[in-house]
Design an enzyme around this catalytic site. Structure first.
Site, mmCIF file in Angstrom:
data_model
loop_
_atom_site.group_PDB
_atom_site.id
_atom_site.type_symbol
_atom_site.label_atom_id
_atom_site.label_comp_id
_atom_site.label_asym_id
_atom_site.label_seq_id
_atom_site.Cartn_x
_atom_site.Cartn_y
_atom_site.Cartn_z
ATOM 1 N N LYS A 13 84.953 47.637 65.950
ATOM 2 C CA LYS A 13 84.134 48.033 64.784
ATOM 3 C C LYS A 13 82.738 48.376 65.279
ATOM 4 O O LYS A 13 82.113 47.605 65.999
ATOM 5 C CB LYS A 13 84.074 46.878 63.781
ATOM 6 C CG LYS A 13 83.576 47.296 62.419
ATOM 7 C CD LYS A 13 84.575 48.167 61.667
ATOM 8 C CE LYS A 13 85.492 47.364 60.780
ATOM 9 N NZ LYS A 13 86.625 48.147 60.244
ATOM 10 N N THR A 49 90.012 45.947 64.008
ATOM 11 C CA THR A 49 88.561 46.160 63.987
ATOM 12 C C THR A 49 87.955 45.396 62.812
ATOM 13 O O THR A 49 86.810 44.947 62.877
ATOM 14 C CB THR A 49 88.200 47.661 63.897
ATOM 15 O OG1 THR A 49 88.550 48.159 62.611
ATOM 16 C CG2 THR A 49 88.873 48.470 64.978
ATOM 17 N N ASP A 50 88.727 45.217 61.758
ATOM 18 C CA ASP A 50 88.241 44.428 60.628
ATOM 19 C C ASP A 50 87.970 42.990 61.052
ATOM 20 O O ASP A 50 86.965 42.386 60.658
ATOM 21 C CB ASP A 50 89.283 44.467 59.497
ATOM 22 C CG ASP A 50 88.702 43.953 58.196
ATOM 23 O OD1 ASP A 50 87.742 44.569 57.698
ATOM 24 O OD2 ASP A 50 89.183 42.914 57.703
ATOM 25 N N PHE A 72 48.788 68.542 84.446
ATOM 26 C CA PHE A 72 50.070 69.144 84.860
ATOM 27 C C PHE A 72 49.792 70.552 85.354
ATOM 28 O O PHE A 72 49.433 71.431 84.576
ATOM 29 C CB PHE A 72 51.071 69.162 83.692
ATOM 30 C CG PHE A 72 52.453 69.580 84.121
ATOM 31 C CD1 PHE A 72 53.181 68.815 85.031
ATOM 32 C CD2 PHE A 72 53.022 70.756 83.644
ATOM 33 C CE1 PHE A 72 54.450 69.194 85.446
ATOM 34 C CE2 PHE A 72 54.294 71.150 84.055
ATOM 35 C CZ PHE A 72 55.002 70.362 84.952
ATOM 36 N N ARG A 102 45.129 66.629 79.575
ATOM 37 C CA ARG A 102 45.988 66.832 78.410
ATOM 38 C C ARG A 102 46.362 65.496 77.787
ATOM 39 O O ARG A 102 46.133 64.440 78.379
ATOM 40 C CB ARG A 102 47.257 67.606 78.804
ATOM 41 C CG ARG A 102 48.175 66.823 79.715
ATOM 42 C CD ARG A 102 49.511 67.525 79.977
ATOM 43 N NE ARG A 102 50.362 66.661 80.783
ATOM 44 C CZ ARG A 102 51.638 66.889 81.064
ATOM 45 N NH1 ARG A 102 52.222 68.000 80.644
ATOM 46 N NH2 ARG A 102 52.351 66.046 81.778
ATOM 47 N N ASN A 136 58.963 64.415 76.281
ATOM 48 C CA ASN A 136 57.553 64.792 76.414
ATOM 49 C C ASN A 136 57.097 65.308 75.047
ATOM 50 O O ASN A 136 57.428 66.430 74.659
ATOM 51 C CB ASN A 136 57.420 65.875 77.496
ATOM 52 C CG ASN A 136 55.976 66.114 77.887
ATOM 53 O OD1 ASN A 136 55.057 65.599 77.251
ATOM 54 N ND2 ASN A 136 55.771 66.917 78.931
ATOM 55 N N HIS A 163 55.001 67.046 73.142
ATOM 56 C CA HIS A 163 53.934 68.002 73.474
ATOM 57 C C HIS A 163 52.850 68.030 72.408
ATOM 58 O O HIS A 163 53.134 68.053 71.209
ATOM 59 C CB HIS A 163 54.514 69.413 73.600
ATOM 60 C CG HIS A 163 55.583 69.530 74.644
ATOM 61 N ND1 HIS A 163 55.356 69.279 75.985
ATOM 62 C CD2 HIS A 163 56.892 69.858 74.556
ATOM 63 C CE1 HIS A 163 56.485 69.459 76.661
ATOM 64 N NE2 HIS A 163 57.425 69.809 75.815
HETATM 65 O O1 LIG Z 1 54.946 66.315 82.799
HETATM 66 C C1 LIG Z 1 55.550 67.406 82.675
HETATM 67 N N1 LIG Z 1 56.663 67.637 83.419
HETATM 68 C C2 LIG Z 1 57.388 68.810 83.324
HETATM 69 O O2 LIG Z 1 58.417 68.992 84.048
HETATM 70 C C3 LIG Z 1 56.922 69.766 82.410
HETATM 71 N N2 LIG Z 1 57.374 70.990 82.069
HETATM 72 C C4 LIG Z 1 56.536 71.465 81.093
HETATM 73 O O3 LIG Z 1 56.664 72.558 80.503
HETATM 74 N N3 LIG Z 1 55.541 70.559 80.831
HETATM 75 C C5 LIG Z 1 55.761 69.489 81.642
HETATM 76 N N4 LIG Z 1 55.094 68.323 81.791
#
Ligand SMILES: O=c1[nH]c(=O)c2[nH]c(=O)[nH]c2[nH]1
Length: 293
Positions: free
Chosen positions: A11, A56-57, A156, A173, A247, A249
């Site tokens: 379950k 499963t019950d 980055f 960033r 990530n 963004h």
């Molecule tokens: O820390 C990052 N790693 C990546 O591989 C990646 N690729 C991306 O477009 N931004 C980032 N930032």
């Protein structure tokens, strides 16, 4: 006749909430428990005989009954108790995997004396997966939904540029992610004392957070490794950790059309698509066992 391959049943997502009443002070545990059993299950698939099937019950009922009879201390301890019961209680069952998600509730502190009101703690979910084959234990604990963000100390740049690359290099960033971590304990033999699961959780969580905050990041990959390595280095009971980090963004908004500058102050938080950075970090000499998917 085609061959029956790996199979398991049980379950999934039994929701159990256990209240302990200590006078006026109440305590609550809120779990979702998924049981997967395997063993001598050829007949049920191939001839329709259910003679070896613990339903499963029944597995669901066992979760509720154990919550009453034994209480719920930690997700790991509860999962271990269930796995042991299924494997040792039925000859036809050779292996159990119990997955537990735990939702954390915090007490609402009020001026009055009421001790029975709770608020859910964010999105963070504690997880535990117990594997047992009658001999060896495998305990993989973890968490999901631990959302973290650094407003600086993240760059980055220097990445591959091909004809489709448009990403601008970043020298300052935002770095944000929802941590999904699973860590595997070295403990596998129940003649040895069990780790303190709550303490281990606190240690792993704390090291993940401090490494995230303290790493000057040149990529999320580098931050991930630092987070995993810190847990392995600082917590000897854990042999392996796998991290899956979206990530999240944060893109700078172009304010020029409004005659305004944007000196790393106003961002658009995109929810998708997102980069997904995943890796396992291991203690030296240890074989990886946490699934990669
Ligand atoms: O820390 C990052 N790693 C990546 O591989 C990646 N690729 C991306 O477009 N931004 C980032 N930032």
């Amino acid at each position: 006749m085609p061959t029956l391959g790996q199979n398991q049943y049980g379950k999934a997502e039994t929701r159990v909430v256990r209240v302990v009443r200590d006078g006026a002070v109440h305590h609550i545990k809120d779990l979702s428990v998924s049981v997967a059993l395997s063993g001598e299950m050829d007949a049920v698939h191939l001839s329709g005989s259910n003679a070896n099937v613990l339903t499963t019950d029944t597995t669901k009922n066992t979760v509720y009954a154990f919550a009453k009879e034994h209480g719920i201390d930690t997700a790991e301890e509860f999962g271990i108790r269930l796995a042991r019961h299924f494997v040792t209680g039925q000859e036809s069952i050779h292996r159990a995997r119990v997955r537990v998600e735990e939702y954390a509730w915090e007490r609402i502190e009020t001026a009055g004396s009421a001790q029975h009101s709770f608020v859910r703690r964010g999105q963070e979910v504690r997880t535990a997966q117990i594997g047992y084959d009658g001999e060896c234990w495998e305990v993989i604990s973890g968490l999901t939904g631990l959302t973290v963000l650094n407003t600086t100390d993240s760059e980055f740049w220097g990445y591959v540029k091909d004809r489709y690359t448009t990403l601008q290099e970043a020298h300052d960033r935002i770095l944000a992610t929802d941590v999904h971590a699973r860590w595997r304990y070295g403990w596998s033999d129940d003649t040895r004392p069990m780790p303190d699961w709550d303490h281990g959780y606190g240690e792993a969580r704390g090291h993940l957070l401090s490494a995230f905050a303290e790493t000057y990041s040149l990529s999320l990959q580098q931050t991930l490794y630092q987070m995993g390595a810190r847990v392995i280095e600082r917590w000897p009971e854990i042999d392996e950790i796998r991290l899956s980090l979206p990530n999240n963004h944060h893109f700078l908004v172009d304010l020029e059309p409004f005659g305004l500058t944007n000196d790393n102050e106003v961002y658009f938080a995109a929810d998708r698509p997102y980069g997904l950075i995943e890796a396992t970090v291991l203690r030296d000499g240890v074989e990886p066992r946490i699934p990669t998917d």
